[in-house]
Design a protein around this motif. Structure first.
Motif, PDB file in Angstrom:
ATOM      1  N   ASP A   9     -67.092  31.554 -18.248  1.00 33.45           N
ATOM      2  CA  ASP A   9     -65.863  32.114 -17.675  1.00 33.45           C
ATOM      3  C   ASP A   9     -65.981  33.621 -17.465  1.00 33.45           C
ATOM      4  N   ILE A  10     -66.537  34.313 -18.446  1.00 30.85           N
ATOM      5  CA  ILE A  10     -66.632  35.765 -18.312  1.00 30.85           C
ATOM      6  C   ILE A  10     -67.719  36.157 -17.301  1.00 30.85           C
TER       7      ILE A  10
ATOM      8  N   PHE B  83     -65.758  38.875 -24.660  1.00 27.11           N
ATOM      9  CA  PHE B  83     -65.134  40.014 -23.984  1.00 27.11           C
ATOM     10  C   PHE B  83     -66.189  40.804 -23.227  1.00 27.11           C
TER      11      PHE B  83
ATOM     12  N   ILE C 185     -59.750  42.074 -23.318  1.00 28.76           N
ATOM     13  CA  ILE C 185     -59.363  40.822 -22.679  1.00 28.76           C
ATOM     14  C   ILE C 185     -60.404  39.787 -23.097  1.00 28.76           C
ATOM     15  N   TYR C 186     -59.940  38.663 -23.644  1.00 29.25           N
ATOM     16  CA  TYR C 186     -60.850  37.665 -24.196  1.00 29.25           C
ATOM     17  C   TYR C 186     -60.945  36.430 -23.306  1.00 29.25           C
ATOM     18  N   PHE C 187     -62.137  35.836 -23.308  1.00 24.53           N
ATOM     19  CA  PHE C 187     -62.426  34.637 -22.530  1.00 24.53           C
ATOM     20  C   PHE C 187     -62.870  33.523 -23.466  1.00 24.53           C
ATOM     21  N   LYS C 188     -62.664  32.286 -23.019  1.00 21.61           N
ATOM     22  CA  LYS C 188     -62.999  31.113 -23.819  1.00 21.61           C
ATOM     23  C   LYS C 188     -64.504  30.870 -23.894  1.00 21.61           C
TER      24      LYS C 188
ATOM     25  N   ASP D 238     -58.395  36.021 -14.681  1.00 17.37           N
ATOM     26  CA  ASP D 238     -59.707  35.369 -14.788  1.00 17.37           C
ATOM     27  C   ASP D 238     -59.869  34.595 -16.095  1.00 17.37           C
ATOM     28  N   THR D 239     -59.077  34.891 -17.114  1.00 20.39           N
ATOM     29  CA  THR D 239     -59.204  34.203 -18.402  1.00 20.39           C
ATOM     30  C   THR D 239     -58.706  32.763 -18.328  1.00 20.39           C
TER      31      THR D 239
ATOM     32  N   LYS E  55     -57.163  39.575 -16.482  1.00 19.87           N
ATOM     33  CA  LYS E  55     -56.366  38.658 -17.309  1.00 19.87           C
ATOM     34  C   LYS E  55     -56.213  37.307 -16.611  1.00 19.87           C
TER      35      LYS E  55
ATOM     36  N   SER F 298     -66.179  35.930 -14.001  1.00 20.31           N
ATOM     37  CA  SER F 298     -65.318  37.093 -13.791  1.00 20.31           C
ATOM     38  C   SER F 298     -66.153  38.327 -13.424  1.00 20.31           C
TER      39      SER F 298
ATOM     40  N   LYS G 159     -64.679  34.311 -29.296  1.00 20.28           N
ATOM     41  CA  LYS G 159     -63.900  34.920 -28.227  1.00 20.28           C
ATOM     42  C   LYS G 159     -64.822  35.899 -27.513  1.00 20.28           C
TER      43      LYS G 159
END
Length: 182
Positions: free
Chosen positions: A162-163, A132, A155-158, A115-116, A113, A166, A130
Motif C-alpha cells: 500500500d505504501i 510509514f 501517516i500509517y499504512f497497513k 492512500d491509506t 491519508k 502511494s 504499521k
C-alpha cells in the motif's frame, strides 16, 4: 510596505481609503492603493497628528474555504480577536509564501491519508506492523519505515504494498509532506 487607513476625509480621498507607505528620510511617504486614479502622494510631515488621520493596518495571511486570503488588522477589537483565534490554531502567517507552503502541505497530507485506504492502526496490537514513509536525506529518496511499538506523528499504512503504491502515485506529495518546515 505598510498600509494605512485614512480616518478622515481629504479633498481627494474619503475616510476608509487605504494608502501604502514607506519610510523615507524619517518621513512616511504615502501612496493611495488606487494611485492611478488619485495621482496624489502624501507625507506624514503634512499632518500635525498623523495618528488622528491614519491608522496602520497589519496584514496577515490565512487559509479558508477560498484557500488563501489576506486578513487586515486595525485597532478594531473584533479584528484582533479574529487574529488571536487564527494564531491559536496555527492558521495565521506573516507572508503569502508561508501560507502557500502550509496549504501545499495540507493538500499533500490529505492525498496521502486517502492512500491509506482507511487503515487505522490498532496501537494495542503489538503484532500488527504499521508502515510509514520517510525521506532519506542523503539521496532524497522515499523509504519505508515500520513500527509495532511506538507512535510518531505520521501517516500509517497497513502493508508495504500500500505504501509503495502511494510512493509511486504521489511522490511529490510525500516530499512536500515530509519536508514541510513547521
Amino acid at each position: 510596505m505598510k498600509k494605512y487607513k485614512l480616518l478622515k476625509d481629504l479633498p481627494f480621498a474619503k475616510a476608509g481609503d487605504i494608502f501604502k507607505g514607506e519610510l523615507e528620510c524619517g518621513t512616511i511617504v504615502l501612496f493611495p492603493e488606487d494611485y492611478e486614479n488619485y495621482k496624489h502622494k502624501l507625507s506624514s510631515d503634512e499632518f500635525y497628528d498623523f495618528g488622528e488621520w491614519f491608522e496602520e493596518i497589519e496584514e496577515y495571511f490565512t487559509i479558508n474555504t477560498a484557500l488563501l486570503f489576506v486578513v487586515e488588522v486595525n485597532s478594531n477589537r473584533s479584528s484582533k480577536s479574529v487574529i488571536e483565534n487564527l494564531k491559536s490554531i496555527g492558521l495565521l502567517f506573516k507572508t503569502e509564501e508561508k501560507t502557500k507552503k502550509y496549504l501545499a502541505y495540507l493538500k499533500a497530507k490529505e492525498v496521502l491519508k486517502q492512500d491509506t485506504k482507511g487503515f487505522k492502526p490498532d496501537w494495542r496490537n503489538t503484532g500488527q506492523y504499521k508502515f510509514f514513509g520517510r525521506l532519506l536525506i542523503s539521496s532524497e529518496t522515499l523509504d519505508i519505515g515500520y513500527t509495532n511499538s511506538f507512535i510518531e506523528a505520521s501517516i500509517y499504512f497497513k502493508s508495504r504494498e500500500d505504501i509503495k503504491e502511494s510512493f509511486e502515485k504521489h511522490s511529490e506529495e510525500w516530499k512536500t509532506y515530509l519536508t514541510y518546515e513547521q
